[in-house]
Every structure is written in C-alpha cells, then in structure tokens.
Write a protein that holds these residues in place. Structure first.
Motif, mmCIF file in Angstrom:
data_model
loop_
_atom_site.group_PDB
_atom_site.id
_atom_site.type_symbol
_atom_site.label_atom_id
_atom_site.label_comp_id
_atom_site.label_asym_id
_atom_site.label_seq_id
_atom_site.Cartn_x
_atom_site.Cartn_y
_atom_site.Cartn_z
ATOM 1 N N PHE A 13 1.185 -0.786 -0.257
ATOM 2 C CA PHE A 13 -0.294 0.514 0.100
ATOM 3 C C PHE A 13 1.137 1.695 -0.146
ATOM 4 N N MET A 14 2.079 1.126 0.862
ATOM 5 C CA MET A 14 2.752 2.423 0.908
ATOM 6 C C MET A 14 3.216 2.581 -0.914
ATOM 7 N N GLY A 15 3.476 1.241 -1.597
ATOM 8 C CA GLY A 15 4.172 1.308 -2.468
ATOM 9 C C GLY A 15 3.060 1.989 -3.884
ATOM 10 N N ILE A 16 1.831 2.073 -3.464
ATOM 11 C CA ILE A 16 1.520 2.232 -4.469
ATOM 12 C C ILE A 16 0.317 4.352 -3.691
ATOM 13 N N ALA A 17 0.848 4.083 -2.995
ATOM 14 C CA ALA A 17 1.084 5.759 -2.304
ATOM 15 C C ALA A 17 2.250 6.278 -2.876
ATOM 16 N N LEU A 18 3.405 5.680 -3.014
ATOM 17 C CA LEU A 18 4.569 6.408 -3.524
ATOM 18 C C LEU A 18 4.188 6.301 -5.438
ATOM 19 N N LEU A 19 4.114 5.348 -5.803
ATOM 20 C CA LEU A 19 4.017 5.730 -6.978
ATOM 21 C C LEU A 19 2.731 6.497 -7.603
ATOM 22 N N SER A 20 1.411 6.774 -7.005
ATOM 23 C CA SER A 20 0.320 7.843 -6.961
ATOM 24 C C SER A 20 1.286 9.368 -7.198
ATOM 25 N N ARG A 23 2.719 10.669 -10.389
ATOM 26 C CA ARG A 23 1.642 11.742 -11.154
ATOM 27 C C ARG A 23 1.930 13.463 -10.914
ATOM 28 N N SER A 24 1.936 13.414 -9.631
ATOM 29 C CA SER A 24 1.696 15.030 -8.324
ATOM 30 C C SER A 24 2.794 16.359 -9.611
ATOM 31 N N LYS A 25 2.249 17.220 -10.318
ATOM 32 C CA LYS A 25 2.862 18.238 -10.854
ATOM 33 C C LYS A 25 3.835 19.272 -10.097
ATOM 34 N N ASP A 26 4.228 19.066 -8.920
ATOM 35 C CA ASP A 26 4.422 20.344 -7.966
ATOM 36 C C ASP A 26 6.002 19.473 -7.441
ATOM 37 N N ASP A 27 6.956 20.342 -8.021
ATOM 38 C CA ASP A 27 8.333 20.265 -8.439
ATOM 39 C C ASP A 27 8.831 19.704 -7.382
ATOM 40 N N HIS A 28 8.617 20.640 -5.559
ATOM 41 C CA HIS A 28 9.228 20.399 -5.285
ATOM 42 C C HIS A 28 8.638 19.395 -3.222
ATOM 43 N N THR A 29 7.142 19.190 -3.519
ATOM 44 C CA THR A 29 6.744 17.705 -2.839
ATOM 45 C C THR A 29 5.861 17.348 -3.270
ATOM 46 N N GLN A 30 6.074 15.647 -3.825
ATOM 47 C CA GLN A 30 4.473 15.160 -4.886
ATOM 48 C C GLN A 30 4.345 14.324 -3.094
ATOM 49 N N VAL A 31 2.922 14.198 -2.783
ATOM 50 C CA VAL A 31 2.379 13.167 -2.080
ATOM 51 C C VAL A 31 1.446 12.237 -2.743
ATOM 52 N N GLY A 32 0.988 11.119 -1.940
ATOM 53 C CA GLY A 32 0.475 10.421 -2.377
ATOM 54 C C GLY A 32 -0.527 9.254 -1.667
ATOM 55 N N ALA A 33 -1.834 8.743 -1.611
ATOM 56 C CA ALA A 33 -2.760 8.661 -1.068
ATOM 57 C C ALA A 33 -3.046 7.291 -0.938
ATOM 58 N N CYS A 34 -3.027 6.218 0.036
ATOM 59 C CA CYS A 34 -3.604 5.020 -0.325
ATOM 60 C C CYS A 34 -4.549 4.270 0.770
ATOM 61 N N LEU A 35 -6.463 4.916 0.391
ATOM 62 C CA LEU A 35 -7.226 4.303 1.415
ATOM 63 C C LEU A 35 -7.850 2.625 0.983
#
Ligand SMILES: Nc1nc(=O)n([C@H]2C[C@H](O)[C@@H](COP(=O)(O)O)O2)cc1CO
Ligand SMILES: [Zn+2]
Length: 159
Positions: A13-20, A23-35
């Motif tokens: 699940f953390m792997g899926i959050a990391l892969l998600s 997709r972020s366009k934020d060049d400073h901080t990319q965040v992913g979440a998986c419920l």
C-alpha cells in the motif's frame, strides 16, 4: 514452493502511495495516499494536484510570493483527493497510507470520515503548527498513526 520475497501489505500500500505521488506536478513535494479497508482492499488513491478544471499550466506552483500567486490556496492534498475520489460510501474504520504526514485540514477530513489509522512515510514538517495540530486531533479522536518502516527491499519498475 511458496515464494519468499513477496512484499507485505504495508509495503504494497505504501508502494501504491509512492507510485501515485509520481503523478504530482508539484516540483517541491510530491505526496501520494492510498485508502485501505480492514479486508486489505484498496478503496481509493490520490496525489496532490490542482482541482479538476483548474489547468495545471495556468496555476501557480510557487512556494513564496503573494499568497494568490502561490500554490497553497489552490492545491488539493493527496489525502483529501483520495477521500473525495472514493465513490463507494463509508470510509469508516479504513486506514490511510500516505507518503507525508497529514496536515491539520486533512487530519480533520480523515477523522470526520471515520478513518482509524494513518501510516505515513515522511514527517518533514513535524515541527510545523499544522502537523502538531494534526497529532493533537488524532490523539484526541483515537486515530492512531505510525511511521512506515522500510525494509530496504528495492523494486525497480521499468516504465
Ligand atoms: N500531507 C500533505 N499532503 C499533501 O498533499 N501536501 C501537498 C501540498 C503541496 O502541493 C505540497 C507541499 O508543498 P511544500 O510546502 O512542501 O512545497 O504537498 C502537503 C502535505 C503536508 O502536510
Ligand atoms: Zn493536507
């Protein structure tokens, strides 16, 4: 023989959050979440990005400057996107895997949607008021949180 080097639920699940997050366009901080629910079924995913209809190319991604010219008023956090992306009804009892500790606004959404556990990777804003407010609310509301412990297992995905 049963394979031995399969990944754990937490890694999955953390792997899926990391892969998600990728997709972020934020060049400073990319965040992913998986419920995820208590049967280990994935309910929803999200990453930080501009609201639907707000063109990424026309929105600011700056961190500093006039407030209206920074990203902060506009960007939807990964956790909020994951919650809002869920079309299936109740999130009661679910847990959220997120690559960065939730801010106070997302903490409120996590609590109010009935989620019970937060598994986070980074906590780089631990000293911020927003993160301290999150922890205060989680503690009061009985939402538990724990840091993901990487096992050093590297997986290369050739995309
Ligand atoms: N938990 C979080 N989920 C998120 O999706 N975000 C997003 C909002 C911004 O796009 C970015 C933070 O920007 P910066 O201040 O690190 O350049 O990460 C931020 C946090 C931090 O609380
Ligand atoms: Zn947030």
């Amino acid at each position: 023989m049963k394979r031995k080097d399969y990944i754990s639920w937490d890694q999955y699940f953390m792997g899926i959050a990391l892969l998600s997050a990728q997709r972020s366009k934020d060049d400073h901080t990319q965040v992913g979440a998986c419920l995820v629910n208590d049967h280990n079924k994935i309910l929803s995913v999200g990453y930080n990005g501009m609201p639907i209809g707000c063109n990424d190319d026309d929105m600011p991604w700056e961190r500093e400057g006039e407030p209206l010219d920074t990203k902060y008023f506009y960007v939807c956090h990964a956790e909020l996107n994951a919650i809002l992306n869920y079309g299936g009804g109740s999130l009661d009892g679910a847990r959220v895997y997120v690559t960065l500790f939730p801010c106070n606004e997302c903490a409120k959404a996590i609590i109010q949607s009935g989620m019970k556990e937060v598994i986070y990777m980074q906590d780089k804003y631990a000293d911020s008021d927003a993160t301290m407010a999150s922890k205060k609310m989680f503690d009061m509301a009985g939402v538990t949180y724990r840091q993901f412990q990487p096992k050093g297992q590297r997986i290369i995905i050739d995309l």
